[in-house]
Design a protein around this motif. Structure first.
Motif, PDB file in Angstrom:
ATOM      1  N   PRO A  95     -38.013  80.501  24.659  1.00  0.00           N
ATOM      2  CA  PRO A  95     -38.682  79.226  24.927  1.00  0.00           C
ATOM      3  C   PRO A  95     -38.400  78.665  26.310  1.00  0.00           C
ATOM      4  O   PRO A  95     -39.223  77.940  26.869  1.00  0.00           O
ATOM      5  N   PRO A 122     -32.751  79.005  17.351  1.00  0.00           N
ATOM      6  CA  PRO A 122     -32.447  77.883  18.233  1.00  0.00           C
ATOM      7  C   PRO A 122     -30.968  77.814  18.635  1.00  0.00           C
ATOM      8  O   PRO A 122     -30.658  77.453  19.774  1.00  0.00           O
ATOM      9  N   PRO A 129     -36.023  72.848  18.933  1.00  0.00           N
ATOM     10  CA  PRO A 129     -37.460  73.177  18.842  1.00  0.00           C
ATOM     11  C   PRO A 129     -38.387  71.967  18.877  1.00  0.00           C
ATOM     12  O   PRO A 129     -39.549  72.101  19.236  1.00  0.00           O
ATOM     13  N   PHE A 134     -41.160  71.908  24.607  1.00  0.00           N
ATOM     14  CA  PHE A 134     -41.495  73.185  23.963  1.00  0.00           C
ATOM     15  C   PHE A 134     -42.817  73.121  23.193  1.00  0.00           C
ATOM     16  O   PHE A 134     -43.283  74.133  22.680  1.00  0.00           O
ATOM     17  N   TRP A 138     -45.781  75.798  20.639  1.00  0.00           N
ATOM     18  CA  TRP A 138     -46.232  75.725  19.238  1.00  0.00           C
ATOM     19  C   TRP A 138     -47.745  75.519  19.188  1.00  0.00           C
ATOM     20  O   TRP A 138     -48.427  76.000  18.278  1.00  0.00           O
ATOM     21  N   PHE A 150     -38.429  80.699  12.175  1.00  0.00           N
ATOM     22  CA  PHE A 150     -37.211  80.178  12.790  1.00  0.00           C
ATOM     23  C   PHE A 150     -36.005  80.503  11.932  1.00  0.00           C
ATOM     24  O   PHE A 150     -36.029  80.277  10.721  1.00  0.00           O
ATOM     25  N   HIS A 177     -35.450  69.252  13.487  1.00  0.00           N
ATOM     26  CA  HIS A 177     -36.070  70.215  14.411  1.00  0.00           C
ATOM     27  C   HIS A 177     -37.347  70.848  13.881  1.00  0.00           C
ATOM     28  O   HIS A 177     -38.359  70.902  14.564  1.00  0.00           O
TER      29      HIS A 177
END
Ligand SMILES: [Zn+2]
Length: 286
Positions: A95, A122, A129, A134, A138, A150, A177
């Motif tokens: 990321p 993460p 996240p 970020f 997504w 995840f 998150h």
């Protein structure tokens, strides 16, 4: 051949994958107490074929923090191209690579034919996240109908070493998150991997609350699942839980044997092993 189950969480453990794990290969072998001999992609395909199962191959990268180049997503795509009857592939992104990561998501979907992203971790990738920076990632994943997987909760990576190899568990907490992303991208399908200990209840709550959030039951020996996990998976979130092993961390046969011992209703077993996954991945299984 009728497919009986889909293992939603399988790591490659061929020579290329072992190299990309760097120091974690040794550490994970010690932590899980299992030998992790290299298994080629063809051997792995044969193992799943013999079980009448499909496997979702995950890939991961933390190149910006570790400096270790990942297994290229093309490697996963090649495995799927060679064994389309057995494998579904997910692509790795880091990321922190911003636009590069976004472009890679597009490439995974449009050129490589991968069906999702993950396993994102993460804690190991040092990112929250739900941070707005970020969000373009997504959004891109949702645009291409990719499922995002995840890692949740405690992790094997770094476990049992001083400082846990520097990895921070806080990022693996499902609320806020993953709950935030699931709320802000209702069209994005998210899998929270593992029971997410010590935040299992949070993961169960998201699965109950948001129809686009799923849980895979991988990486945690069924014999040690807390009663509440068995209870909720057997009842109110029975359409949201997926069989996954996390091989090579956990052996597939061990998972199956221990799952067999738990008091699941037969119709729920069928959903966990196959039906929930065929719906999620949009598969027609004979
Ligand atoms: Zn994981």
């Amino acid at each position: 051949m009728g497919i009986k189950a889909i293992d939603t969480h399988v790591h490659l453990n061929d020579e290329a994958a072992i190299k990309a794990k760097g120091a974690r290969h040794e550490q994970m072998t010690r932590y899980f107490g299992r030998e992790r001999k290299p298994v080629s992609i063809d051997e792995l395909a044969d193992q799943y074929r013999a079980r009448n199962m499909m496997a979702v191959l995950v890939n991961s990268t933390d190149v910006t923090s570790s400096g270790i180049p990942p297994v290229p997503n093309d490697h996963i795509a090649d495995a799927v191209r060679k064994h389309p009857d057995v494998f579904i592939g997910l692509g790795a992104i880091d990321p922190w690579q911003g636009k590069l990561a976004q472009d890679e998501i597009k490439r995974c979907a449009e050129e490589l034919g991968l069906r999702g992203l993950g396993e994102l971790n993460p804690g190991r990738q040092y990112f929250a996240p739900n941070e707005p920076r970020f969000y373009p990632l997504w959004e891109e994943a949702a645009k291409h109908k990719l499922v995002v997987l995840f890692h949740g909760g405690m992790m094997g990576a770094g476990a049992g070493t001083p400082g846990g190899m520097g990895y921070k568990l806080k990022y693996g907490r499902p609320i806020p998150h993953l709950d935030d992303i699931a709320a802000d991208f209702p069209e994005l399908k998210i899998i929270g991997a593992h029971p997410s200990w010590p935040w299992q209840e949070e993961s169960l709550a998201i699965a109950r609350h948001k129809s686009n959030f799923y849980i895979d039951l991988s990486g945690w020996a069924p014999k040690y699942w807390p009663q509440s996990l068995v209870h909720y998976a057997n009842t109110i979130i029975q359409d949201k839980v997926l069989f996954g092993s996390d091989w090579p961390a956990l052996g597939v046969e061990r998972w199956l044997e221990e799952f067999e011992q738990l008091p699941f209703k037969p119709e729920v077993r069928q959903k966990i092993m196959l039906d929930n996954a065929t719906k999620l991945w949009g598969l027609e299984v004979s």
